[in-house]
Design a protein around this motif. Structure first.
Motif, PDB file in Angstrom:
ATOM      1  N   ARG A 116      28.294  -6.031  30.359  1.00 33.19           N
ATOM      2  CA  ARG A 116      29.391  -6.641  31.121  1.00 33.19           C
ATOM      3  C   ARG A 116      29.132  -6.537  32.622  1.00 33.19           C
ATOM      4  O   ARG A 116      29.380  -7.468  33.390  1.00 33.19           O
ATOM      5  N   LEU A 117      28.580  -5.377  33.045  1.00 28.18           N
ATOM      6  CA  LEU A 117      28.291  -5.154  34.455  1.00 28.18           C
ATOM      7  C   LEU A 117      27.184  -6.100  34.955  1.00 28.18           C
ATOM      8  O   LEU A 117      27.244  -6.647  36.057  1.00 28.18           O
ATOM      9  N   ILE A 118      26.162  -6.301  34.100  1.00 26.30           N
ATOM     10  CA  ILE A 118      25.063  -7.215  34.458  1.00 26.30           C
ATOM     11  C   ILE A 118      25.586  -8.636  34.615  1.00 26.30           C
ATOM     12  O   ILE A 118      25.245  -9.346  35.573  1.00 26.30           O
ATOM     13  N   ARG A 119      26.445  -9.081  33.668  1.00 23.31           N
ATOM     14  CA  ARG A 119      27.001 -10.438  33.746  1.00 23.31           C
ATOM     15  C   ARG A 119      27.853 -10.618  34.992  1.00 23.31           C
ATOM     16  O   ARG A 119      27.826 -11.664  35.639  1.00 23.31           O
ATOM     17  N   ARG A 120      28.618  -9.562  35.339  1.00 24.30           N
ATOM     18  CA  ARG A 120      29.493  -9.629  36.509  1.00 24.30           C
ATOM     19  C   ARG A 120      28.662  -9.802  37.795  1.00 24.30           C
ATOM     20  O   ARG A 120      29.003 -10.576  38.686  1.00 24.30           O
ATOM     21  N   ASN A 121      27.517  -9.069  37.880  1.00 20.07           N
ATOM     22  CA  ASN A 121      26.658  -9.188  39.066  1.00 20.07           C
ATOM     23  C   ASN A 121      26.007 -10.564  39.156  1.00 20.07           C
ATOM     24  O   ASN A 121      25.869 -11.132  40.236  1.00 20.07           O
ATOM     25  N   ASN A 169      22.491   2.955  34.048  1.00 21.47           N
ATOM     26  CA  ASN A 169      23.488   4.030  34.066  1.00 21.47           C
ATOM     27  C   ASN A 169      23.622   4.583  32.661  1.00 21.47           C
ATOM     28  O   ASN A 169      24.133   3.922  31.758  1.00 21.47           O
ATOM     29  N   THR A 170      23.151   5.824  32.461  1.00 19.94           N
ATOM     30  CA  THR A 170      23.136   6.414  31.112  1.00 19.94           C
ATOM     31  C   THR A 170      24.526   6.764  30.627  1.00 19.94           C
ATOM     32  O   THR A 170      24.742   6.990  29.443  1.00 19.94           O
ATOM     33  N   ASN A 171      25.530   6.822  31.513  1.00 21.41           N
ATOM     34  CA  ASN A 171      26.885   7.178  31.113  1.00 21.41           C
ATOM     35  C   ASN A 171      27.664   5.993  30.542  1.00 21.41           C
ATOM     36  O   ASN A 171      28.767   6.152  30.050  1.00 21.41           O
ATOM     37  N   LEU A 172      27.086   4.759  30.664  1.00 21.73           N
ATOM     38  CA  LEU A 172      27.763   3.569  30.161  1.00 21.73           C
ATOM     39  C   LEU A 172      27.225   3.193  28.795  1.00 21.73           C
ATOM     40  O   LEU A 172      26.036   3.358  28.503  1.00 21.73           O
ATOM     41  N   SER A 173      28.084   2.659  28.008  1.00 25.08           N
ATOM     42  CA  SER A 173      27.656   2.161  26.705  1.00 25.08           C
ATOM     43  C   SER A 173      26.875   0.870  26.908  1.00 25.08           C
ATOM     44  O   SER A 173      26.899   0.252  27.981  1.00 25.08           O
ATOM     45  N   LEU A 174      26.163   0.442  25.891  1.00 17.27           N
ATOM     46  CA  LEU A 174      25.385  -0.788  25.965  1.00 17.27           C
ATOM     47  C   LEU A 174      26.284  -1.983  26.267  1.00 17.27           C
ATOM     48  O   LEU A 174      25.954  -2.852  27.082  1.00 17.27           O
ATOM     49  N   GLN A 175      27.445  -2.013  25.665  1.00 10.14           N
ATOM     50  CA  GLN A 175      28.376  -3.124  25.877  1.00 10.14           C
ATOM     51  C   GLN A 175      28.888  -3.150  27.320  1.00 10.14           C
ATOM     52  O   GLN A 175      28.991  -4.201  27.948  1.00 10.14           O
TER      53      GLN A 175
END
Length: 353
Positions: free
Chosen positions: A14-19, A4-10
């Motif tokens: 966080r989204l990857i860890r949550r999944n 998702n290009t609209n999200l920052s790297l940080q």
């Protein structure tokens, strides 16, 4: 996961860890407990933590007088024995006060298969058995199957004698002769029907080999078992034969010979057995798929064995039928549908000597 290009790297990290945490998330305690319980409560499940400890044999282990209870227990035992890795620790004979030779023979057959398939010894303490039951089962050969020492003192007062079981895989005339000789040792050589017994049993062995089991007949336990008993007081001889293969109704469902039976798959099993017996009795020139004129007469010959002084009983799947022959006439004396199936076929002849 798409970037998702609209999200920052940080935010993306966080989204990857949550999944990842969602995939490895533990089940709720209630759900986990329920799953464990469903596995552990099924003794026939290979992953079960619960071992089926023993089978208690009933007080009256008689196929004729206590049919439902006897067949229910045999179904339970058969389910265990048919597993690739059968699990059972003990057979409890303590409660048995009455047993008939046909029921004992079915038990012997399952124990024989157990020994072929399993390296585990079934525990059983004969010191607590009823004296008469202990004597009869020892005579039949069950002690050897259970790897129990032979009886030193026989305190039985029973006037019934059980003969040691015989088993085989093919049409073995020598085995039929062996049984006949064993019978003669108990009751003498005055049995007039012995020729019918010899010829009929040889035919029954062949029928079992051809129809009850698969064509290759390659398994060690694809065989038949046979025994006899004699009650001195009543002068009554009982011969029993059992196989664990396809039942008579099952073979009739698939055999083109019975094409004329309309909607035969909806016919009661006891009715199918009756039809098979009456057809065999009436048609003296029956030919089987071997096309040999001397074949296909086994049922007729076995009826001759009980002619005018006995009865023939067949139990197969959910069918139970008894027959008598008086003055060259076949009569069905008992016919009923069973609550529990006999996974195989049992044939029993009773004659008054």
């Amino acid at each position: 996961m798409k970037k998702n290009t609209n999200l920052s790297l940080q935010a993306r990290n966080r989204l990857i860890r949550r999944n990842r945490n969602g995939k490895n998330r533990k089940k709720s305690p209630k759900k986990e407990q329920k799953d464990k319980k469903s596995i552990s409560d099924n003794p026939y499940n290979r992953n079960s933590k619960k071992t089926l400890k023993k089978i208690d044999l009933p007080k009256n282990f008689d196929l004729h007088e206590n049919t439902d209870t006897t067949l229910a227990l045999m179904c339970q035992f058969r389910k265990i024995v048919d597993k690739d890795n059968p699990r059972l620790q003990k057979l409890n004979f303590d409660d048995i006060e009455q047993i008939n030779p046909s029921s004992a023979l079915m038990l012997v057959a399952e124990l024989d298969v157990w020994n072929i398939k399993s390296n585990n010894r079934l525990s059983s303490n004969h010191k607590t058995w009823h004296a008469d039951i202990k004597s009869l089962l020892s005579e039949m050969g069950l002690f050897e199957l259970l790897k129990l020492p032979p009886l030193e003192n026989n305190s039985s007062t029973n006037d019934t004698t059980f003969l040691k079981f015989i088993s085989g895989k093919n049409s073995e005339g020598e085995k039929a002769k062996q049984l006949r000789e064993n019978i003669e040792r108990v009751i003498g050589k005055s049995l007039e029907q012995k020729l019918h017994l010899f010829d009929g049993l040889t035919e029954a062995f062949t029928n079992t080999t051809q129809h009850a089991y698969d064509k290759d007949n390659s398994k060690e336990f694809d065989k038949w078992w046979i025994t006899a008993s004699y009650k001195q007081g009543d002068k009554k001889l009982i011969v029993s034969m059992y196989d664990r293969g396809n039942s008579i109704p099952t073979t009739m469902y698939t055999n083109k010979k019975w094409f004329w039976l309309d909607e035969r798959k909806n016919t009661k099993h006891s009715e199918l057995i009756r039809i098979a017996m009456e057809t065999s009795f009436k048609n003296k020139n029956t030919r089987t798929k071997t096309k040999e004129p001397n074949r296909g007469k086994g049922l007729k010959q076995l009826l001759d064995f009980v002619k005018n002084q006995g009865r023939l009983t067949i139990v197969s799947n959910k069918g139970y039928c008894s027959f008598q022959v008086e003055n060259e006439k076949l009569t069905t004396t008992q016919q009923k549908e069973l609550k529990y199936p006999l996974q195989g076929t049992l044939i029993e002849w009773q004659i008054n000597v």
